[in-house]
Design an enzyme around this catalytic site. Structure first.
Site, PDB file in Angstrom:
ATOM      1  N   SER A   4      -0.801  12.486   5.905  1.00  0.00           N
ATOM      2  CA  SER A   4       0.254  13.236   6.584  1.00  0.00           C
ATOM      3  C   SER A   4       0.263  14.629   5.970  1.00  0.00           C
ATOM      4  CB  SER A   4       1.616  12.549   6.421  1.00  0.00           C
ATOM      5  OG  SER A   4       1.884  12.291   5.067  1.00  0.00           O
ATOM      6  N   GLU A   6       2.497  18.363   5.265  1.00  0.00           N
ATOM      7  CA  GLU A   6       3.807  19.023   5.209  1.00  0.00           C
ATOM      8  C   GLU A   6       3.641  20.522   5.461  1.00  0.00           C
ATOM      9  OE1 GLU A   6       6.477  17.710   2.108  1.00  0.00           O
ATOM     10  OE2 GLU A   6       6.983  19.793   1.699  1.00  0.00           O
ATOM     11  N   THR A  37       9.674  21.380   6.223  1.00  0.00           N
ATOM     12  CA  THR A  37      10.688  21.511   5.174  1.00  0.00           C
ATOM     13  C   THR A  37      11.934  22.207   5.717  1.00  0.00           C
ATOM     14  OG1 THR A  37       9.749  23.578   4.415  1.00  0.00           O
ATOM     15  CG2 THR A  37       8.982  21.568   3.321  1.00  0.00           C
ATOM     16  N   ALA A  40      17.322  25.418   1.685  1.00  0.00           N
ATOM     17  CA  ALA A  40      18.625  25.012   1.152  1.00  0.00           C
ATOM     18  C   ALA A  40      19.712  25.922   1.723  1.00  0.00           C
ATOM     19  CB  ALA A  40      18.612  25.114  -0.372  1.00  0.00           C
ATOM     20  N   ARG A  96      18.290  15.616  -1.261  1.00  0.00           N
ATOM     21  CA  ARG A  96      19.499  16.282  -1.707  1.00  0.00           C
ATOM     22  C   ARG A  96      19.397  17.782  -1.470  1.00  0.00           C
ATOM     23  NH1 ARG A  96      20.860  17.370  -7.902  1.00  0.00           N
ATOM     24  NH2 ARG A  96      19.212  18.864  -7.432  1.00  0.00           N
ATOM     25  N   GLY A  97      18.227  18.348  -1.762  1.00  0.00           N
ATOM     26  CA  GLY A  97      18.061  19.792  -1.691  1.00  0.00           C
ATOM     27  C   GLY A  97      18.551  20.445  -2.977  1.00  0.00           C
ATOM     28  N   ASP A  98      18.294  21.739  -3.078  1.00  0.00           N
ATOM     29  CA  ASP A  98      18.740  22.508  -4.244  1.00  0.00           C
ATOM     30  C   ASP A  98      19.525  23.693  -3.739  1.00  0.00           C
ATOM     31  OD1 ASP A  98      17.445  21.093  -6.383  1.00  0.00           O
ATOM     32  OD2 ASP A  98      15.554  21.831  -5.559  1.00  0.00           O
ATOM     33  N   ALA A 112      20.909  12.399  -2.521  1.00  0.00           N
ATOM     34  CA  ALA A 112      20.144  11.921  -1.365  1.00  0.00           C
ATOM     35  C   ALA A 112      20.601  10.514  -0.972  1.00  0.00           C
ATOM     36  CB  ALA A 112      18.648  11.933  -1.695  1.00  0.00           C
ATOM     37  N   HIS A 138      12.522  13.798 -12.332  1.00  0.00           N
ATOM     38  CA  HIS A 138      13.208  14.940 -11.715  1.00  0.00           C
ATOM     39  C   HIS A 138      13.744  15.865 -12.812  1.00  0.00           C
ATOM     40  CE1 HIS A 138      16.520  17.096  -9.647  1.00  0.00           C
ATOM     41  NE2 HIS A 138      15.632  17.127  -8.680  1.00  0.00           N
ATOM     42  N   PHE A 205       5.682  27.659  -8.914  1.00  0.00           N
ATOM     43  CA  PHE A 205       6.253  26.483  -8.229  1.00  0.00           C
ATOM     44  C   PHE A 205       6.496  25.363  -9.228  1.00  0.00           C
ATOM     45  CE2 PHE A 205       4.381  26.424  -3.634  1.00  0.00           C
ATOM     46  CZ  PHE A 205       5.305  27.362  -3.252  1.00  0.00           C
ATOM     47  N   HIS A 255      -0.033  12.309   1.239  1.00  0.00           N
ATOM     48  CA  HIS A 255       0.799  13.308   1.911  1.00  0.00           C
ATOM     49  C   HIS A 255       0.444  14.671   1.316  1.00  0.00           C
ATOM     50  CE1 HIS A 255       4.417  14.903   3.932  1.00  0.00           C
ATOM     51  NE2 HIS A 255       4.662  15.566   2.813  1.00  0.00           N
TER      52      HIS A 255
HETATM   53  P1  FAD Z   1      18.317  12.886  -5.502  1.00  0.00           P
HETATM   54  O1  FAD Z   1      17.585  11.629  -5.216  1.00  0.00           O
HETATM   55  O2  FAD Z   1      19.726  12.996  -5.032  1.00  0.00           O
HETATM   56  O3  FAD Z   1      18.258  13.119  -7.077  1.00  0.00           O
HETATM   57  C1  FAD Z   1      18.613  14.393  -7.620  1.00  0.00           C
HETATM   58  C2  FAD Z   1      18.968  14.253  -9.089  1.00  0.00           C
HETATM   59  O4  FAD Z   1      20.210  13.577  -9.203  1.00  0.00           O
HETATM   60  C3  FAD Z   1      17.976  13.436  -9.925  1.00  0.00           C
HETATM   61  O5  FAD Z   1      17.929  14.013 -11.198  1.00  0.00           O
HETATM   62  C4  FAD Z   1      18.613  12.058  -9.977  1.00  0.00           C
HETATM   63  O6  FAD Z   1      18.232  11.349 -11.138  1.00  0.00           O
HETATM   64  C5  FAD Z   1      20.091  12.417 -10.006  1.00  0.00           C
HETATM   65  N1  FAD Z   1      20.962  11.396  -9.380  1.00  0.00           N
HETATM   66  C6  FAD Z   1      20.733  10.734  -8.222  1.00  0.00           C
HETATM   67  N2  FAD Z   1      21.768   9.890  -7.966  1.00  0.00           N
HETATM   68  C7  FAD Z   1      22.655  10.053  -8.980  1.00  0.00           C
HETATM   69  C8  FAD Z   1      23.926   9.464  -9.286  1.00  0.00           C
HETATM   70  N3  FAD Z   1      24.474   8.540  -8.486  1.00  0.00           N
HETATM   71  N4  FAD Z   1      24.557   9.878 -10.419  1.00  0.00           N
HETATM   72  C9  FAD Z   1      24.005  10.813 -11.239  1.00  0.00           C
HETATM   73  N5  FAD Z   1      22.807  11.386 -10.993  1.00  0.00           N
HETATM   74  C10 FAD Z   1      22.143  11.015  -9.878  1.00  0.00           C
HETATM   75  N6  FAD Z   1      14.021  20.710  -1.086  1.00  0.00           N
HETATM   76  C11 FAD Z   1      14.511  21.456  -0.065  1.00  0.00           C
HETATM   77  O7  FAD Z   1      15.460  22.225  -0.264  1.00  0.00           O
HETATM   78  N7  FAD Z   1      13.955  21.389   1.179  1.00  0.00           N
HETATM   79  C12 FAD Z   1      12.928  20.551   1.470  1.00  0.00           C
HETATM   80  O8  FAD Z   1      12.455  20.497   2.621  1.00  0.00           O
HETATM   81  C13 FAD Z   1      12.395  19.725   0.414  1.00  0.00           C
HETATM   82  N8  FAD Z   1      11.381  18.857   0.639  1.00  0.00           N
HETATM   83  C14 FAD Z   1      10.990  18.002  -0.361  1.00  0.00           C
HETATM   84  C15 FAD Z   1      10.021  17.015  -0.078  1.00  0.00           C
HETATM   85  C16 FAD Z   1       9.623  16.108  -1.049  1.00  0.00           C
HETATM   86  C17 FAD Z   1       8.618  15.027  -0.703  1.00  0.00           C
HETATM   87  C18 FAD Z   1      10.186  16.192  -2.373  1.00  0.00           C
HETATM   88  C19 FAD Z   1       9.738  15.221  -3.438  1.00  0.00           C
HETATM   89  C20 FAD Z   1      11.110  17.182  -2.662  1.00  0.00           C
HETATM   90  C21 FAD Z   1      11.530  18.086  -1.671  1.00  0.00           C
HETATM   91  N9  FAD Z   1      12.514  19.060  -1.915  1.00  0.00           N
HETATM   92  C22 FAD Z   1      12.989  19.839  -0.877  1.00  0.00           C
HETATM   93  C23 FAD Z   1      13.057  19.250  -3.258  1.00  0.00           C
HETATM   94  C24 FAD Z   1      14.311  18.417  -3.498  1.00  0.00           C
HETATM   95  O9  FAD Z   1      15.362  18.820  -2.633  1.00  0.00           O
HETATM   96  C25 FAD Z   1      14.712  18.637  -4.951  1.00  0.00           C
HETATM   97  O10 FAD Z   1      13.771  18.067  -5.807  1.00  0.00           O
HETATM   98  C26 FAD Z   1      16.119  18.182  -5.307  1.00  0.00           C
HETATM   99  O11 FAD Z   1      16.430  18.719  -6.594  1.00  0.00           O
HETATM  100  C27 FAD Z   1      16.259  16.673  -5.421  1.00  0.00           C
HETATM  101  O12 FAD Z   1      16.228  16.087  -4.210  1.00  0.00           O
HETATM  102  P2  FAD Z   1      16.228  14.460  -4.103  1.00  0.00           P
HETATM  103  O13 FAD Z   1      16.469  14.141  -2.693  1.00  0.00           O
HETATM  104  O14 FAD Z   1      15.055  13.887  -4.749  1.00  0.00           O
HETATM  105  O15 FAD Z   1      17.554  14.160  -4.969  1.00  0.00           O
END
Ligand code: FAD
Length: 273
Positions: A4, A6, A37, A40, A96-98, A112, A138, A205, A255
């Site tokens: 796949s 991206e 993608t 944010a 979740r995004g940043d 997320a 992470h 990056f 991917h």
């Molecule tokens: P989460 O799974 O929510 O985790 C984030 C952090 O919070 C981790 O440190 C985790 O340990 C912690 N955490 C989770 N749950 C809890 C809880 N209940 N209590 C306390 N801590 C917790 N970013 C963008 O902005 N746009 C994109 O299109 C994009 N595409 C991506 C595609 C892929 C395949 C990947 C791997 C990343 C992508 N990102 C993107 C980056 C991503 O948004 C960041 O890495 C972001 O910081 C974390 O997203 P996540 O969904 O993994 O977060």
């Protein structure tokens, strides 16, 4: 070999033409899906929906939007998901995004996992949900164990599979998959592969997202200096070897983070044929 790709959403006509050229070249590898993608900080200014529509209608690809939850309200996210459903999307990458630094408080959904729950509660099984995974942990996680616990909880909340952050160390992936299986995760974990075309950009990056460039690889890439051709060929050999190891070790598919460029990804895929 199943792949796949991206892409990021182009903003200018020139970038749109470049994406079309890239997609035309990569399409021959019959990707299972492609993803786009999401920037944010809210959905209203996003070019993701128009890019998804273009890839679906003009290229006939199963284009899946990334959707992030930190910048938006529940209502905004549900509205965006309804738009994607109307376009025929059946797959999402839920993140979740940043938030850009200095940009206010978090939205209504903090992680997320909350987004996965929202999608399942509002849309049932209408979407296949992919989430992010971090074999090298992470960057904001308290520690590796907490990160794994949160990852397992996110998968249990209703994700269908995960895509990893990129890495250049196959053992990090294998150990992460083993630990996830031990934590009860049964869904596929797809390795995210970052081909290399520009070392300066890759280093920047990688600092941001917590991906490690192993010392030996960084030193080798740096030594190419302005020799972009030499760097690309060397990096393609290294990344192809990584892909071979991953596939031989049980990775279900690959991917590719294309950065909308065809050449670096093609160089790897051609070595894998
Ligand atoms: P989460 O799974 O929510 O985790 C984030 C952090 O919070 C981790 O440190 C985790 O340990 C912690 N955490 C989770 N749950 C809890 C809880 N209940 N209590 C306390 N801590 C917790 N970013 C963008 O902005 N746009 C994109 O299109 C994009 N595409 C991506 C595609 C892929 C395949 C990947 C791997 C990343 C992508 N990102 C993107 C980056 C991503 O948004 C960041 O890495 C972001 O910081 C974390 O997203 P996540 O969904 O993994 O977060």
């Amino acid at each position: 070999m199943t792949v796949s790709f991206e892409f990021f959403p182009p903003k200018t006509d020139e970038q749109r033409q470049q994406l079309d050229r890239t997609v035309d070249k990569l399409k021959v590898f019959a990707p299972r899906f492609v993803s786009v993608t999401f920037g944010a900080g809210g959905s209203t200014l996003s070019y993701t929906p128009e890019t998804i529509r273009h890839l679906r209608e003009q290229h006939g690809l199963d284009a899946a939007p990334h959707i992030s939850c930190v910048g938006g309200t529940r209502a905004e996210i549900v509205e965006l998901l309804q738009r994607y459903r109307a376009m025929g999307c059946t797959r999402l990458i839920a993140l979740r995004g940043d938030l850009p630094s200095g940009m206010g408080a978090l939205g209504e959904l903090r992680y997320a996992e909350d987004l996965v729950r929202l999608i399942r509660s509002e849309f049932g099984d209408a979407f296949r949900i992919e989430v992010g995974a971090y074999p090298e942990v992470h960057p904001q996680a308290d520690d590796a164990r907490a990160d794994l616990r949160h990852f397992a909880a996110k998968m249990a909340a209703g994700a269908d599979s995960a895509i990893t952050q990129y890495f250049y160390n196959a053992d990090a992936y294998f150990r992460f998959v083993d630990a996830a299986r031990a934590a009860g995760v049964t869904q596929p974990i797809l390795p995210g592969i970052m081909p290399v075309s520009n070392f300066t950009q890759l280093r920047r990056f990688s600092e941001g997202c917590g991906a490690e460039i192993p010392r030996w690889l960084g030193k080798q890439l740096a030594a190419f200096g302005d020799d972009a051709e030499g760097l690309r060929a060397y990096a393609a050999d290294v990344v192809a070897e990584l892909c071979r190891r991953l596939l031989a070790g049980g990775a279900p598919e690959l991917h590719f983070y294309t950065l909308n460029l065809a050449r670096p990804t093609l160089a790897v895929l051609e070595r894998l044929r």
